[in-house]
Design a protein around this motif. Structure first.
Motif: not given
Length: 137
Positions: A39-46
Motif C-alpha cells: 500500500p502506497q500510503n503505508y510505504l511512505e511511512q516506512i
C-alpha cells in the motif's frame, strides 16, 4: 524466535526492490509500491523511517525518488528490521525441560544467521529459491 510485523515485511520488500536497481537510479514510491504490492500510503511511512535511520535517501522533485544510501553489501536484514520494528526482539527460549533446549538454541542461531544476510546475499538467496520452483500447466 523473531517476530516480524507487516511493517518489517513491507520494508524489507521495498529494500530488496531498491537493491535490485542501479544504486544511482531513483525509484518513486508508486513504482516501489507497485513492484512490491505494498500500500502506497503505508510505504511512505516506512520509507520515512528508513530515511531517518540512514538506510535510504530521497531526492525531491518530479524526477526524484528513493535509493539506498549505501551499497547493498553493507545493509543487513537485521539493520532494516531493527530500524522498522519498534519492539523487534529475538526471544531466548529457556525451558525447565532441557530435552528440547538444543533444538531451541539451534533455531535461534539459524535465525540470527539469516538476519545477518546483506541485501545482496538476500537477493541471491531469493533467486536460488525461485529457481527451484517447477510450474505445471
Amino acid at each position: 524466535m523473531a517476530i516480524v510485523s507487516t511493517k518489517g515485511i513491507y520494508g524489507l520488500t521495498a529494500m530488496v526492490i531498491l537493491a535490485k536497481e542501479n544504486e544511482q537510479k531513483l525509484l518513486q514510491i508508486k513504482e516501489i509500491a507497485s513492484k512490491g504490492d505494498i500500500p502506497q500510503n503505508y510505504l511512505e511511512q516506512i520509507l520515512v523511517t528508513l530515511k531517518k535511520s540512514g538506510i535510504v535517501e530521497s531526492i525531491r522533485g518530479a524526477s526524484g525518488g528513493y535509493r539506498l544510501s549505501k551499497n547493498a553489501n553493507n545493509i543487513t536484514v537485521l539493520e532494516i528490521l531493527n530500524s522498522l520494528e519498534s519492539s523487534f526482539a529475538q526471544t531466548d527460549i529457556k525451558t525447565r525441560n532441557s530435552l528440547l533446549q538444543p533444538f531451541w538454541d539451534d533455531s535461534q542461531n539459524k535465525i540470527e544467521e539469516i538476519f545477518l544476510l546483506t541485501l545482496n546475499e538476500l537477493d541471491e538467496f531469493l533467486q536460488k529459491s525461485s529457481e527451484n520452483f517447477t510450474y505445471y500447466i
